[in-house]
Scaffold this active site. Structure first.
Site, PDB file in Angstrom:
ATOM      1  N   PRO A   1      -9.517  40.514  50.101  1.00 44.59           N
ATOM      2  CA  PRO A   1      -8.945  41.788  49.631  1.00 44.59           C
ATOM      3  C   PRO A   1      -9.681  43.003  50.210  1.00 44.59           C
ATOM      4  O   PRO A   1      -9.173  44.115  50.124  1.00 44.59           O
ATOM      5  CB  PRO A   1      -9.133  41.730  48.109  1.00 44.59           C
ATOM      6  CG  PRO A   1      -9.409  40.307  47.783  1.00 44.59           C
ATOM      7  CD  PRO A   1     -10.053  39.713  48.992  1.00 44.59           C
TER       8      PRO A   1
ATOM      9  N   GLU B   1     -15.789  33.623  43.897  1.00 45.70           N
ATOM     10  CA  GLU B   1     -15.954  35.080  43.977  1.00 45.70           C
ATOM     11  C   GLU B   1     -16.072  35.556  45.422  1.00 45.70           C
ATOM     12  O   GLU B   1     -16.119  36.763  45.673  1.00 45.70           O
ATOM     13  CB  GLU B   1     -17.193  35.530  43.191  1.00 45.70           C
ATOM     14  CG  GLU B   1     -17.171  35.146  41.723  1.00 45.70           C
ATOM     15  CD  GLU B   1     -15.850  35.473  41.047  1.00 45.70           C
ATOM     16  OE1 GLU B   1     -15.445  36.650  41.075  1.00 45.70           O
ATOM     17  OE2 GLU B   1     -15.217  34.544  40.508  1.00 45.70           O
TER      18      GLU B   1
ATOM     19  N   ARG C   1       6.125  33.316  64.284  1.00 44.12           N
ATOM     20  CA  ARG C   1       7.490  33.778  64.545  1.00 44.12           C
ATOM     21  C   ARG C   1       7.553  34.890  65.586  1.00 44.12           C
ATOM     22  O   ARG C   1       8.630  35.246  66.064  1.00 44.12           O
ATOM     23  CB  ARG C   1       8.226  34.155  63.260  1.00 44.12           C
ATOM     24  CG  ARG C   1       7.795  35.422  62.607  1.00 44.12           C
ATOM     25  CD  ARG C   1       8.529  35.605  61.289  1.00 44.12           C
ATOM     26  NE  ARG C   1       9.913  36.045  61.454  1.00 44.12           N
ATOM     27  CZ  ARG C   1      10.282  37.251  61.861  1.00 44.12           C
ATOM     28  NH1 ARG C   1       9.391  38.168  62.182  1.00 44.12           N
ATOM     29  NH2 ARG C   1      11.559  37.565  61.984  1.00 44.12           N
TER      30      ARG C   1
ATOM     31  N   ASP D   1      14.987  42.731  63.170  1.00 41.43           N
ATOM     32  CA  ASP D   1      14.844  42.752  61.723  1.00 41.43           C
ATOM     33  C   ASP D   1      13.982  43.926  61.271  1.00 41.43           C
ATOM     34  O   ASP D   1      13.647  44.793  62.066  1.00 41.43           O
ATOM     35  CB  ASP D   1      14.299  41.408  61.199  1.00 41.43           C
ATOM     36  CG  ASP D   1      12.945  41.090  61.788  1.00 41.43           C
ATOM     37  OD1 ASP D   1      12.446  39.997  61.528  1.00 41.43           O
ATOM     38  OD2 ASP D   1      12.386  41.933  62.507  1.00 41.43           O
TER      39      ASP D   1
HETATM   40  C1  4G3 Z   1     -12.782  36.823  49.292  1.00 45.34           C
HETATM   41  C2  4G3 Z   1      -7.253  37.466  50.134  1.00 45.34           C
HETATM   42  C3  4G3 Z   1     -11.711  35.935  49.199  1.00 45.34           C
HETATM   43  C4  4G3 Z   1     -13.143  37.582  48.204  1.00 45.34           C
HETATM   44  C5  4G3 Z   1      -8.041  36.503  49.505  1.00 45.34           C
HETATM   45  C6  4G3 Z   1     -11.389  36.565  46.935  1.00 45.34           C
HETATM   46  C7  4G3 Z   1      -6.382  38.096  48.019  1.00 45.34           C
HETATM   47  C8  4G3 Z   1      -6.418  38.265  49.382  1.00 45.34           C
HETATM   48  C9  4G3 Z   1     -11.024  35.789  48.005  1.00 45.34           C
HETATM   49  C10 4G3 Z   1     -12.450  37.479  47.041  1.00 45.34           C
HETATM   50  C11 4G3 Z   1      -7.958  36.398  48.124  1.00 45.34           C
HETATM   51  C12 4G3 Z   1      -5.554  39.313  50.014  1.00 45.34           C
HETATM   52  C13 4G3 Z   1      -9.876  34.857  47.907  1.00 45.34           C
HETATM   53  N1  4G3 Z   1      -7.137  37.183  47.423  1.00 45.34           N
HETATM   54  N2  4G3 Z   1      -5.217  40.369  49.306  1.00 45.34           N
HETATM   55  N3  4G3 Z   1      -8.717  35.523  47.401  1.00 45.34           N
HETATM   56  O1  4G3 Z   1      -5.220  39.166  51.187  1.00 45.34           O
HETATM   57  O2  4G3 Z   1     -12.782  38.249  45.983  1.00 45.34           O
END
Ligand code: 4G3
Length: 255
Positions: free
Chosen positions: A97, A124, A162, A177
């Site tokens: 994230p 985490e 794709r 698209d």
């Molecule tokens: C790293 C990506 C990985 C830290 C991974 C959680 C959402 C996304 C993870 C963390 C994820 C995304 C694994 N969740 N928004 N979870 O692309 O806190």
């Protein structure tokens, strides 16, 4: 194109390897997807890949060492598949994230890589020292948290596959698209001619190809204005689209 996925749940990737267009690309060897399980690189009897965080707090953190070994192995395997092993041609990508948000533009540039190594975190997250030593790009799908990076890694692979040449086969819609020209897609219709008291728009049955193209463009514009004013703001029409925009504005005034 070569993909290595580092994940403790390799079975999840059947979803992309075994079905649909991505499954066909794998079966036809245009794409290779290899899963590498960091648990196979542990050295203790319990095959531990996670530990409690230094400094305390809830949850667990993935340890650097097994992931480092898994990534090193992924690079050797990528080289065997003909990838140039540097960050410009086969980057290590961490799904998190905290990463840069994936977009159709970034997908198009990623489709130019020889391959990529996708690192999927659980718990985490991952020990920061592993990330600073090995990760070339950090990619996010958007502002939400999932239980692991596996689904995001599959989204990256699907969107990249794709975009590869000669992958979509019959489905030429690949290049016609949403987002390809910066607008949302137009509506689509097929048989029957009437459904739930709604008829197919007359112009689509007319066989008049330039009128159809203009109508579809008008639908793209109306939808984009209504649903995604941010995209409409950023849109720059081609010269043909500029002509259509003028013609459509005139028609709207007449109504
Ligand atoms: C790293 C990506 C990985 C830290 C991974 C959680 C959402 C996304 C993870 C963390 C994820 C995304 C694994 N969740 N928004 N979870 O692309 O806190």
């Amino acid at each position: 194109m070569y993909f290595a996925v580092i994940s403790i749940f390799p079975e999840m990737f059947a979803a992309i390897r075994e079905f649909g267009i991505t499954g066909r690309a794998v079966a036809g060897n245009q794409v290779t997807i290899e899963c590498i399980n960091p648990r196979d690189y542990t050295t203790d009897n319990y095959r531990r890949i996670d530990e409690r965080p230094f400094g305390g707090g809830p949850g667990m953190v993935m340890m650097a060492e097994p992931l480092a070994q898994a990534i090193e192995d992924a690079k050797l395997r990528a080289a065997k598949y003909g990838c140039r092993i540097d960050k410009a041609h086969c980057p290590v990508i961490y799904m998190s994230p905290q990463g840069q948000t994936l977009s159709e533009n970034s997908v198009v540039s990623m489709a130019k890589f020889d391959g990529m190594i996708l690192l999927c975190g659980r718990y985490e997250g991952i020990d920061e020292r592993l990330l600073s030593q090995y990760v070339d790009m950090e990619v996010s799908l958007g502002d939400y948290v999932l239980t692991g990076g596996e689904l995001p890694a599959m989204v990256v692979m699907d969107s990249v596959i794709r975009r590869l040449p000669d992958i979509m086969g019959d489905d030429k819609s690949a290049i016609q698209d949403s987002f390809v020209d910066g607008l949302l897609d137009c509506p689509h219709y097929t048989k029957p001619h009437e459904f739930a008291d709604m008829r197919v728009p007359e112009v689509l049955l007319s066989g008049h190809h330039s009128n159809i193209a203009k109508w579809r463009f008008g639908q793209q514009v109306t939808r984009t204005q209504a649903r995604r004013p941010d995209l409409w703001q950023a849109f720059t029409p081609t010269s043909e689209q500029a002509k259509w925009l003028k013609a459509l504005a005139k028609e709207n005034k007449a109504k």
